[in-house]
Design a protein around this motif. Structure first.
Motif, PDB file in Angstrom:
ATOM      1  N   ASP A  82      -4.057   0.626  -9.528  1.00  0.00           N
ATOM      2  CA  ASP A  82      -5.486   0.349  -9.727  1.00  0.00           C
ATOM      3  C   ASP A  82      -5.787   0.010 -11.185  1.00  0.00           C
ATOM      4  OD1 ASP A  82      -5.504   1.148  -7.141  1.00  0.00           O
ATOM      5  OD2 ASP A  82      -6.493   3.071  -7.503  1.00  0.00           O
ATOM      6  N   GLU A 109       0.843  -1.211   0.000  1.00  0.00           N
ATOM      7  CA  GLU A 109       0.000   0.000   0.000  1.00  0.00           C
ATOM      8  C   GLU A 109       0.869   1.249   0.000  1.00  0.00           C
ATOM      9  OE1 GLU A 109      -2.997   0.042  -1.233  1.00  0.00           O
ATOM     10  OE2 GLU A 109      -3.638  -1.358   0.328  1.00  0.00           O
ATOM     11  N   HIS A 110       0.518   2.173  -0.900  1.00  0.00           N
ATOM     12  CA  HIS A 110       1.290   3.411  -1.066  1.00  0.00           C
ATOM     13  C   HIS A 110       2.730   3.105  -1.458  1.00  0.00           C
ATOM     14  CE1 HIS A 110      -1.868   6.203   0.160  1.00  0.00           C
ATOM     15  NE2 HIS A 110      -2.236   5.262   1.015  1.00  0.00           N
ATOM     16  N   ASP A 135       3.134   2.016  -4.882  1.00  0.00           N
ATOM     17  CA  ASP A 135       3.199   2.091  -6.361  1.00  0.00           C
ATOM     18  C   ASP A 135       3.887   3.368  -6.835  1.00  0.00           C
ATOM     19  OD1 ASP A 135       0.915   3.661  -5.715  1.00  0.00           O
ATOM     20  OD2 ASP A 135      -0.352   2.786  -7.280  1.00  0.00           O
ATOM     21  N   GLY A 173      -0.842   6.384  -8.292  1.00  0.00           N
ATOM     22  CA  GLY A 173       0.106   5.535  -9.005  1.00  0.00           C
ATOM     23  C   GLY A 173      -0.621   4.648 -10.009  1.00  0.00           C
ATOM     24  N   TYR A 181      -3.905  12.321   0.172  1.00  0.00           N
ATOM     25  CA  TYR A 181      -3.138  11.404  -0.684  1.00  0.00           C
ATOM     26  C   TYR A 181      -1.973  12.156  -1.338  1.00  0.00           C
ATOM     27  CZ  TYR A 181      -2.232   7.907  -4.286  1.00  0.00           C
ATOM     28  OH  TYR A 181      -1.631   6.973  -5.096  1.00  0.00           O
TER      29      TYR A 181
HETATM   30  C1  GLA Z   1      -5.068   4.587  -4.420  1.00  0.00           C
HETATM   31  C2  GLA Z   1      -4.251   4.941  -5.664  1.00  0.00           C
HETATM   32  C3  GLA Z   1      -3.215   3.855  -5.969  1.00  0.00           C
HETATM   33  C4  GLA Z   1      -2.380   3.522  -4.742  1.00  0.00           C
HETATM   34  C5  GLA Z   1      -3.272   3.298  -3.512  1.00  0.00           C
HETATM   35  C6  GLA Z   1      -2.476   3.146  -2.247  1.00  0.00           C
HETATM   36  O1  GLA Z   1      -5.833   3.441  -4.677  1.00  0.00           O
HETATM   37  O2  GLA Z   1      -5.090   5.109  -6.778  1.00  0.00           O
HETATM   38  O3  GLA Z   1      -2.381   4.281  -7.039  1.00  0.00           O
HETATM   39  O4  GLA Z   1      -1.423   4.516  -4.494  1.00  0.00           O
HETATM   40  O5  GLA Z   1      -4.199   4.352  -3.328  1.00  0.00           O
HETATM   41  O6  GLA Z   1      -1.688   2.003  -2.293  1.00  0.00           O
END
Ligand code: GLA
Length: 393
Positions: A179, A34-35, A37, A176, A229
């Protein structure tokens, strides 16, 4: 929703469903990473079996008309191919609009308007990428309607990158690549192990034995997610700049092992940025360990890594909050769960837990009743299996 359901919606909205094509793109749940990418690290998401359905048909003029039965109050939203700006009044329709705009900017000939209706069978704002799902469903729809040939693997990578650009440049979230990759390239029964620095990837079978994944939605409305974010992202950029100034030859935080980071962490002047970077570096290492654990059938080790990930997001990255912490802690306390963590951007949204299949009902009762008592409203539970990526249906 069945294909005939979305065709009926098209017919109710625009008159006739003759010649209409139907497409689906899933949501995603990130297992771990998580966080990482946008920090050049690794991620391990899966596509879900629920997501976004689109039914669409070309028009002969330059008008696009969109309707979503998840936002009926917005009615049919029209826009022209020649004037596509982000308009706050257009709400959800800014996502398809951004995709159309970037297709055209990238020389992909969307040369007439079209009518489209959308139905999402996943909760929006639940941290399960409903926005990437709408973007990818739109992109696959455009590829088919305008014969652009982007449905193969290489085409999907291209449109995943383009849809990320929609988020970054049209919507204004510096997200990033995770997704869009999960939604475009997901495969049933597997998780996508992706190196976000090189885009190298492989599929890891999701074999959890007598366990399964349960997704838990906090049902907390997510205010200010975008600004928080973007703030996390710039804190990581500051940490990276300090590390580079002190001699680290890395292009991203993902280039450091935990040991290397510990040796040079003092170079990061701001203690908050140092904690953010520590999360990014250790979380990246956890993804690699999680893949080994899954591949060698060590599900309990996999669960333990999920727990560590949550704690790191709670204290170092500070993206959890009361509701997500409550769901994780209650999951850990229940006798049925091997591991649990928040998933997605955080600040609300969803958590996931690895739960014994024959104990899912007891688990949901245990967590659900206490969550309601502590937080004051209900959370919701979904049993989740890994599904396929975006496709015509
Ligand atoms: C959101 C963003 C992704 C990623 C996540 C955290 O979903 O769209 O790119 O950074 O948060 O992992």
């Amino acid at each position: 929703m069945e294909k005939c359901g979305i065709l009926a919606l098209f017919e109710r909205t625009f008159g006739s469903s003759e010649g209409v094509e139907v497409f689906f793109a899933p949501g995603r749940v990130n297992l771990i990473g998580e966080h990482t990418d946008y920090n050049g690290g690794h991620v391990l998401p899966c596509a879900l079996t629920f997501g976004t359905y689109i039914a669409a048909k070309k028009r002969t003029d330059g008008t696009v008309r969109c309707y979503s039965d998840n936002f009926p109050e917005s009615g049919v939203i029209p826009f022209e191919l020649e004037t596509m700006e982000n308009d706050p009044r257009h709400g959800w329709a800014n996502y398809p609009k951004g995709v159309v705009k970037l297709f055209r900017e990238n020389g992909l000939p969307v040369d007439s308007g079209f009518d489209m209706v959308v139905h999402g069978d996943m909760p929006s704002g639940a941290g399960l990428s409903s926005s990437a799902s709408v973007e990818m469903a739109t992109a696959i729809m455009l590829s088919s309607l305008f014969s652009l040939g982007l449905e193969d693997e290489a085409g999907r990578v291209g449109i995943a990158l383009l849809c990320k650009d929609v988020e970054n440049r049209f919507i204004g979230v510096n997200s990033g690549i995770m997704d869009q990759f999960a939604v475009a390239l997901g495969r049933a029964g597997t998780a996508l192990f992706l190196d976000c620095a090189t885009l190298e990837r492989r599929y890891v079978p999701l074999e959890l034995g007598e366990y399964e994944i349960v997704v838990m939605n906090t049902n907390k409305s997510r205010a200010l997610v975008e600004s928080k974010y973007n703030e996390r992202r710039s804190e990581c950029d500051r940490a990276l700049a300090d590390l580079q100034k002190s001699g680290a030859r890395i292009g991203s935080l993902g280039g450091l092992s935990p040991e290397e980071f510990e040796d040079m962490a003092d170079a990061v002047a701001d203690p908050v940025c140092r904690r953010r970077a520590r999360h990014a570096v250790f979380e990246n290492a956890r993804v690699l360990s999680a893949v080994s654990a899954l591949e060698s059938g060590k599900i309990d080790e996999f669960g333990r890594l999920l727990n560590e990930s949550h704690v790191s997001l709670q204290f170092d990255y500070e993206t959890t909050g009361r509701e997500l912490d409550c769901l994780a802690e209650l999951s850990w306390q229940s006798g049925e769960c091997l591991g649990a963590r928040m998933t997605g951007a955080g600040f609300g949204g969803s958590a996931l837990a690895i739960v014994r299949s024959d104990g899912v009902d007891a688990f949901a009762r245990f967590v659900g009743e206490r969550y309601r008592r502590y937080i004051g409203y209900d959370c919701s539970f979904f049993r989740s299996v890994a599904g396929d990526g975006a496709r015509p249906i």
